[in-house]
Design a protein around this motif. Structure first.
Motif, short mmCIF file in Angstrom:
data_model
loop_
_atom_site.label_atom_id
_atom_site.label_comp_id
_atom_site.label_asym_id
_atom_site.label_seq_id
_atom_site.Cartn_x
_atom_site.Cartn_y
_atom_site.Cartn_z
N LEU A 78 59.93 44.46 37.57
CA LEU A 78 59.65 43.30 38.40
C LEU A 78 58.44 43.54 39.31
CD1 LEU A 78 60.54 40.47 39.23
CD2 LEU A 78 62.08 41.51 40.91
N GLU A 79 58.34 44.74 39.88
CA GLU A 79 57.22 45.06 40.76
C GLU A 79 55.91 45.08 39.97
OE1 GLU A 79 54.79 45.97 43.83
OE2 GLU A 79 56.88 45.32 43.93
N LEU A 80 55.92 45.65 38.76
CA LEU A 80 54.71 45.67 37.93
C LEU A 80 54.24 44.26 37.60
CD1 LEU A 80 55.29 48.59 35.38
CD2 LEU A 80 53.41 48.37 37.01
N LEU A 81 55.18 43.40 37.24
CA LEU A 81 54.81 42.02 36.90
C LEU A 81 54.29 41.28 38.12
CD1 LEU A 81 57.72 41.07 34.48
CD2 LEU A 81 55.32 41.42 33.90
N ASN A 82 54.83 41.57 39.28
CA ASN A 82 54.31 40.94 40.50
C ASN A 82 52.87 41.37 40.76
OD1 ASN A 82 54.66 39.47 43.11
ND2 ASN A 82 54.40 41.54 43.94
N GLN A 83 52.55 42.65 40.55
CA GLN A 83 51.18 43.13 40.72
C GLN A 83 50.25 42.49 39.69
OE1 GLN A 83 51.18 47.39 40.62
NE2 GLN A 83 52.63 47.58 42.31
N VAL A 84 50.72 42.34 38.45
CA VAL A 84 49.93 41.70 37.40
C VAL A 84 49.63 40.25 37.77
CG1 VAL A 84 50.01 40.89 35.01
CG2 VAL A 84 50.69 43.23 35.56
N ARG A 85 50.66 39.55 38.26
CA ARG A 85 50.47 38.15 38.64
C ARG A 85 49.43 38.01 39.75
NH1 ARG A 85 51.99 35.55 42.83
NH2 ARG A 85 53.36 37.26 43.50
N LYS A 86 49.49 38.86 40.76
CA LYS A 86 48.54 38.77 41.87
C LYS A 86 47.12 39.06 41.40
CE LYS A 86 50.67 41.56 44.79
NZ LYS A 86 50.97 42.27 46.07
N TYR A 87 46.97 39.99 40.45
CA TYR A 87 45.62 40.28 39.98
C TYR A 87 45.07 39.13 39.14
CZ TYR A 87 41.60 42.80 38.30
OH TYR A 87 40.31 43.18 38.04
N THR A 88 45.91 38.49 38.34
CA THR A 88 45.44 37.33 37.56
C THR A 88 45.01 36.19 38.48
OG1 THR A 88 47.75 36.59 37.35
CG2 THR A 88 46.83 37.90 35.54
N LEU A 125 32.16 39.96 35.64
CA LEU A 125 33.12 40.91 36.19
C LEU A 125 32.50 42.31 36.20
CD1 LEU A 125 36.39 39.80 34.35
CD2 LEU A 125 35.83 39.38 36.74
N SER A 126 32.84 43.09 37.18
CA SER A 126 32.40 44.49 37.21
C SER A 126 33.18 45.30 36.18
CB SER A 126 32.60 45.08 38.61
OG SER A 126 33.97 45.10 38.95
N ASN A 127 32.70 46.50 35.93
CA ASN A 127 33.38 47.35 34.96
C ASN A 127 34.83 47.64 35.38
OD1 ASN A 127 31.08 47.50 33.40
ND2 ASN A 127 30.33 49.35 34.42
N ARG A 128 35.01 47.86 36.67
CA ARG A 128 36.36 48.13 37.17
C ARG A 128 37.26 46.91 37.02
NH1 ARG A 128 37.66 50.68 43.17
NH2 ARG A 128 39.90 51.00 42.84
N GLN A 129 36.73 45.72 37.33
CA GLN A 129 37.53 44.50 37.19
C GLN A 129 37.88 44.23 35.72
OE1 GLN A 129 34.84 41.75 39.14
NE2 GLN A 129 36.18 41.63 40.94
N TYR A 130 36.92 44.45 34.83
CA TYR A 130 37.18 44.20 33.40
C TYR A 130 38.21 45.19 32.85
CZ TYR A 130 36.25 42.96 28.56
OH TYR A 130 36.39 42.52 27.28
N LYS A 131 38.10 46.45 33.28
CA LYS A 131 39.08 47.44 32.85
C LYS A 131 40.48 47.07 33.34
CE LYS A 131 40.20 52.37 33.21
NZ LYS A 131 39.80 53.67 33.81
N MET A 132 40.56 46.63 34.60
CA MET A 132 41.85 46.24 35.15
C MET A 132 42.42 45.02 34.42
SD MET A 132 44.19 46.97 37.36
CE MET A 132 43.40 48.06 38.53
N LEU A 133 41.53 44.11 34.00
CA LEU A 133 41.99 42.93 33.25
C LEU A 133 42.61 43.33 31.92
CD1 LEU A 133 42.13 39.85 33.14
CD2 LEU A 133 39.84 39.85 32.13
N LEU A 134 42.01 44.31 31.24
CA LEU A 134 42.59 44.80 29.98
C LEU A 134 43.94 45.46 30.22
CD1 LEU A 134 39.41 46.37 28.31
CD2 LEU A 134 40.43 44.13 27.86
N ILE A 135 44.06 46.22 31.32
CA ILE A 135 45.34 46.87 31.64
C ILE A 135 46.41 45.83 31.94
CG2 ILE A 135 46.49 48.38 33.31
CD1 ILE A 135 43.76 49.80 33.65
N VAL A 136 46.02 44.79 32.68
CA VAL A 136 46.96 43.72 33.05
C VAL A 136 47.45 43.01 31.79
CG1 VAL A 136 46.96 41.40 34.04
CG2 VAL A 136 46.22 43.34 35.41
#
Length: 492
Positions: free
Chosen positions: A179-189, A264-275
């Motif tokens: 649940l915590e992981l999905l909450n972090q994913v939602r906030k980043y999206t 998107l920056s490289n860090r943002q794009y990488k995080m998007l793939l992880i999400v």
């Protein structure tokens, strides 16, 4: 750019002070500096740099020395720089020729040092350093062993005891829940939606609706409860998955409307793939009602960390790197490290062969726990006349002699030594919580821990030998004084 240092090592007598004084030769940092083979690995470290281009890089001794100081003192990167600035012995340890009141480098440079010094290079330094220590402590014993090997033949017999075991080095992450992981994913999206909407704000009348306040209330309604039923948790996970799915559909609409992910920056794009990967894994777990999946991501900031099921008391699952190590003569070596779980029994053969390459002969006995005692490993050790600790295969005999019981207990006591080494690494040093964030820098930090442990072991032995010699001379002086006193009394 890299400038090689002079081949002549700096002696503590030639270290320059702004005031009169000299470094003490028996200081621990002076003793440790003499044990590490700095010059042998200077070329291997300098190969990563250009000879002509770029600003001059810090030398190998300064880079590795700073990492050793940080691990030895158990301090942060910034505090390490401050300690070096204030202490002349630490400045000598990292290769400076004179005392300076200025910081030799910025605290952020330690991150680059961990990136440039690989785990393989640290292990090579550790092996050469231990060789130097063993030669210094047991020169007479080695001469006797070489004479015996010449008399017996060209191939020496098995000697020594090798201890093998594995452990986990947990990373610096909070305990992960679905649940915590999905909450972090939602906030980043939601952040990505805000970023894309700014690009085409003039073209759209309304911003895509994300229901972020409602989603947060749904999350907190379950997260704040002390006891949550499985039904409530499953329902909350389903809601978060639906919110994330809606946000991904907004991505497509914004891109079709003219927004671009290229900004998107490289860090943002990488995080998007992880999400996206976390959402895929959690959706599969929910739909199939499963508890595990291959290559499961448990941290968005450190996606390389995996859950390692160990079955230990109090910690059934640990989140970090799994490693197998070997120990002999009181020194410990890092043999295998991986972010994925593995069976450590498969490392026994390579670890024994590494022991032979290091010493020139096979060990007399190998002390391991139950997981290593497979039929294949037993047969392999038997071919090389290596005794493996533990009971034999098959039904145990009814009547066991006292000698065999004593041998089994002694073998288990020997194996406990490496458990104590792991405890020392996790309690005294930083193996219990690796603070590095990247995959390769974390592995380097773990390897540095084993190197510093061997330095501490040799340092303690050095001072123990010094104290034994001191008390031995003291008793001799006391006996001489008493003899002189009795002789004087008898003359009177």
């Amino acid at each position: 750019m890299y400038r090689k240092q002079g081949q002549n090592p700096i002696s503590p007598e030639n270290f320059e002070f702004p005031f009169s004084g000299k470094l003490s030769s028996d200081n621990r940092w002076v003793v440790l500096a003499s044990l590490i083979p700095w010059a042998e690995f200077e070329d291997e470290y300098s190969d990563e740099f250009s000879i002509k281009m770029g600003a001059p890089a810090k030398p190998f001794r300064m880079a590795l020395g700073a990492l050793i100081i940080k691990e030895k003192l158990g301090i942060s990167d910034r505090e390490t720089v401050e300690q070096i600035k204030e202490n002349p012995y630490l400045q000598y340890f990292i290769g400076m020729s004179s005392y300076s009141n200025e910081t030799p480098f910025d605290g952020s440079m330690l991150v680059h040092f961990r990136e440039r010094i690989s785990v393989e290079l640290v292990n090579q330094v550790n092996q050469q350093m231990v060789k130097k220590m063993l030669e210094a402590t047991s020169s007479q014993e080695s001469e006797k062993k070489t004479e015996l090997s010449k008399k017996e033949g060209s191939t020496p017999k098995n000697r020594g005891k090798l201890i093998l075991d594995a452990t986990c080095a947990p990373g610096d992450i909070s305990y992960p829940t679905d649940l915590e992981l999905l909450n972090q994913v939602r906030k980043y999206t939601e952040k990505i939606i805000d970023f894309l909407y700014k690009q085409i704000k003039s073209q759209l009348e309304k911003k895509p609706r994300t229901y972020r306040e409602v989603a947060r209330k749904d999350y907190l309604q379950v997260a704040k409860k002390r006891r949550v039923s499985q039904k409530e948790r499953s329902k909350a996970i389903k809601k978060q998955l639906q919110y994330i799915k809606r946000n991904f559909s907004h991505f497509e609409q914004l891109v079709l409307s003219g927004a671009s992910l290229e900004n998107l920056s490289n860090r943002q794009y990488k995080m998007l793939l992880i999400v996206a990967e976390v959402h895929r894994q959690q959706l599969w777990l929910y739909e199939n009602k499963k508890q595990s999946i291959d290559d499961r991501i448990v941290s968005l900031t450190q996606p390389h960390i995996r859950p390692i099921v160990r079955g230990k008391a109090g910690k059934a699952v640990e989140f970090g790197a799994k490693l197998s190590a070997s120990c002999f003569e009181g020194y410990i070596f890092l043999d295998h490290i991986s972010w994925d779980n593995f069976n450590e029994s498969g490392d026994l053969k390579s670890q024994v062969e590494a022991f032979k390459n290091f010493t020139g002969y096979y060990p007399e006995s190998v002390h391991v726990d139950k997981i290593y005692r497979t039929r294949d490993n037993r047969a392999w050790c038997k071919e090389r006349d290596i005794l493996m600790s533990g009971p034999l295969l098959g039904r145990p005999p009814k009547n066991i002699s006292k000698e065999k019981k004593k041998q089994a207990l002694e073998s288990e006591r020997i194996r406990n030594y490496i458990e104590g080494k792991f405890g020392q690494a996790k309690r005294r040093f930083s193996l219990n919580r690796v603070m590095a964030k990247l995959s390769h820098t974390s592995q380097t930090a773990i390897a540095i821990t084993f190197l510093v442990m061997n330095l501490s072991t040799h340092l303690s032995r050095f001072f123990c030998a010094f104290l034994c010699l001191f008390f031995k001379n003291r008793t001799f002086l006391q006996s001489q004084i008493t003899e002189n006193y009795t002789f004087a009394v008898s003359r009177q």
